[in-house]
Each structure stands twice: as structure tokens, then as C-alpha cells.
Design a protein around this motif. Sequence first.
Motif, PDB file in Angstrom:
ATOM      1  N   VAL A  52       8.421   6.132  -6.072  1.00 28.81           N
ATOM      2  CA  VAL A  52       8.398   5.193  -4.944  1.00 28.81           C
ATOM      3  C   VAL A  52       7.191   4.271  -5.052  1.00 28.81           C
ATOM      4  O   VAL A  52       7.299   3.047  -4.850  1.00 28.81           O
ATOM      5  N   ALA A  53       6.037   4.828  -5.390  1.00 29.10           N
ATOM      6  CA  ALA A  53       4.815   4.029  -5.524  1.00 29.10           C
ATOM      7  C   ALA A  53       4.941   3.031  -6.667  1.00 29.10           C
ATOM      8  O   ALA A  53       4.496   1.875  -6.552  1.00 29.10           O
ATOM      9  N   ASP A  54       5.562   3.441  -7.785  1.00 30.84           N
ATOM     10  CA  ASP A  54       5.774   2.520  -8.905  1.00 30.84           C
ATOM     11  C   ASP A  54       6.630   1.337  -8.473  1.00 30.84           C
ATOM     12  O   ASP A  54       6.340   0.176  -8.820  1.00 30.84           O
ATOM     13  N   LEU A  55       7.682   1.624  -7.735  1.00 29.33           N
ATOM     14  CA  LEU A  55       8.582   0.558  -7.297  1.00 29.33           C
ATOM     15  C   LEU A  55       7.891  -0.378  -6.307  1.00 29.33           C
ATOM     16  O   LEU A  55       8.076  -1.597  -6.365  1.00 29.33           O
ATOM     17  N   GLN A  56       7.077   0.182  -5.412  1.00 32.79           N
ATOM     18  CA  GLN A  56       6.362  -0.670  -4.460  1.00 32.79           C
ATOM     19  C   GLN A  56       5.377  -1.588  -5.180  1.00 32.79           C
ATOM     20  O   GLN A  56       5.271  -2.774  -4.849  1.00 32.79           O
ATOM     21  N   ARG A  57       4.673  -1.060  -6.174  1.00 34.41           N
ATOM     22  CA  ARG A  57       3.741  -1.903  -6.947  1.00 34.41           C
ATOM     23  C   ARG A  57       4.498  -3.009  -7.678  1.00 34.41           C
ATOM     24  O   ARG A  57       4.026  -4.157  -7.746  1.00 34.41           O
ATOM     25  N   ALA A  58       5.659  -2.674  -8.213  1.00 35.61           N
ATOM     26  CA  ALA A  58       6.459  -3.670  -8.930  1.00 35.61           C
ATOM     27  C   ALA A  58       6.945  -4.763  -7.984  1.00 35.61           C
ATOM     28  O   ALA A  58       6.926  -5.954  -8.333  1.00 35.61           O
ATOM     29  N   LEU A  59       7.378  -4.362  -6.795  1.00 35.89           N
ATOM     30  CA  LEU A  59       7.833  -5.364  -5.818  1.00 35.89           C
ATOM     31  C   LEU A  59       6.673  -6.247  -5.380  1.00 35.89           C
ATOM     32  O   LEU A  59       6.823  -7.473  -5.267  1.00 35.89           O
ATOM     33  N   ASP A  60       5.519  -5.646  -5.136  1.00 35.34           N
ATOM     34  CA  ASP A  60       4.343  -6.428  -4.743  1.00 35.34           C
ATOM     35  C   ASP A  60       3.957  -7.421  -5.834  1.00 35.34           C
ATOM     36  O   ASP A  60       3.574  -8.568  -5.539  1.00 35.34           O
ATOM     37  N   ALA A  61       4.069  -6.990  -7.095  1.00 31.52           N
ATOM     38  CA  ALA A  61       3.737  -7.882  -8.215  1.00 31.52           C
ATOM     39  C   ALA A  61       4.737  -9.028  -8.306  1.00 31.52           C
ATOM     40  O   ALA A  61       4.364 -10.181  -8.565  1.00 31.52           O
ATOM     41  N   ALA A  62       6.016  -8.736  -8.084  1.00 30.12           N
ATOM     42  CA  ALA A  62       7.033  -9.789  -8.109  1.00 30.12           C
ATOM     43  C   ALA A  62       6.806 -10.783  -6.980  1.00 30.12           C
ATOM     44  O   ALA A  62       6.976 -12.002  -7.159  1.00 30.12           O
TER      45      ALA A  62
END
Length: 257
Positions: free
Chosen positions: A233-243
Motif C-alpha cells: 500500500v505504501a509503495d502504491l501511495q508513493r507511486a501515485l504521489d510521484a505521478a
Amino acid sequence: MNQAPVSRSMAAAMAGLVALLLTGLSMTAAAAERLYIFTENYPPYNAAVSGKGFAHGEEDITGICTDMVKAMLARVDYDYVMKMRAWSYAYDWVQERENHGLFCTARTDEREDLFQWVGPLASIKWTLFAAPDSDIKLTTLEDARGLKIAGYKGDVMSEYLVEQGFEVAMGLSGDVNAQRLVLGQADLWVTDGLVGPLVAEEEHGITGLKPVLVFRETPMYLALSKSTDPAVVADLQRALDAARAAGELDAVAARYQ
């Protein structure tokens, strides 16, 4: 110290057992890295390229939220499967399974503890629509009491109105609700402000629906099952924030304006 020699057959058996265990661990790790992402037919946020209410692969699904989720997934090293199914089915299915997610899911107080959340993606405006020839006027939500409202099972807006004591006719999907308005089977239809007119025109050729009241706005998220590893979940949140920081989410929204 004298030690009995290990026979060749025993050594081979032990080596085979170790290889089997390693293979099993590898398969478990691979399975843990695969995500199963579900959505529903809810244009313009999520839509099947075929125009049908289901799809079996990411290439067959488009829309505002879908493209945002794809931008996020492109930034992580997880294998994933994306499917479109009926909302009520997917909502129940995802909650019970590890590494399963559902979008776009409205994040409400009632749902907060049912999922882990990645977002926000986009926001929905809870809107009551009337038929094109209707003379219904609403100032507040209370003005809708006594009117028959078309909704559908599992929809956050429909369920909210039911909890508040409104008369809501629940279907399995919202695709036919514009037609129910025109046929006089319902006085109002509760849906998102963008979704209502689009579905009415594309599915039934109905134009001119009247948005008589917007009574709430809610952010939508990718909802992941509670059994999913929080690190994922944390990986996906970081990826969304980066996008989002790279301007990719704004570019997605702009494409659909």
C-alpha cells in the motif's frame, strides 16, 4: 568423530527437497507481488473500450480514474491484473482477498475501516437528476423526501440515502436509471454529476437531464483489502504521489475535459 557417510540417493533426495522448498518460496513471493485490481463501468471515470459493462484486461479499460491508476502502477514493479465487473460483486470480492483492490471507491466514514486507501484520485459530486421535462425543484436534500429515487446496490450515494430514510429503488447497476426517469418509474436519480448525463446519452440517447441538487462531494480512492501487505500500500501511495508531482494526473484529467 566418526560420522556415517550420506548415501548418494539420500543426498539427491535432500537436494530435491531443498529445490522444492525454494521453488515454493519463489512462487509465494511471486504471488505476493501480483495485484488484482477491479473497477466498474462508471464513465467517464472508468469505462470499457467495448462499451460493455465488463472487461478482462487493462487494455480494454479507460477513463479518468483508470488512467490515473495506470500511471501509478507504471511506477512500481508489481505484476497486476485489471478487470471490470459489477460493483456489488467486486466490492465484496476484493474485501476478502489479499492483494486485491477496487477503484474508484468513495472514501467515507462508513468505509474507512474496511479497506486500506491509496489516493485521492478524483472526486464525485453527489447529484440528484430529474427527467428533462420534470418541474421538480430542490433547495435541500430534505426536499426530496417522499420522492422515489433511482439508485443501485452497493453505490455509496444510494446507500447513504437509504440510511437517511429516503425511498430508493435499488437496481444491480445504474445504467438503466436515466430511462427509469423518462418512463416515470422514478422521480429522481442519484449519481455523479459527470456520470449521469454521459450514461444517459450513451446508453439511451437521452439528453437534457436536469441536475436539481448537488448535496455532497467525496474523494475517490483505490481501496485495497485489509489483508494486503501495508508495504505494498505504501509503495502504491508513493507511486501515485510521484505521478501527481510529475503532472501526470493533471494531464489525465485534462484529457477528459
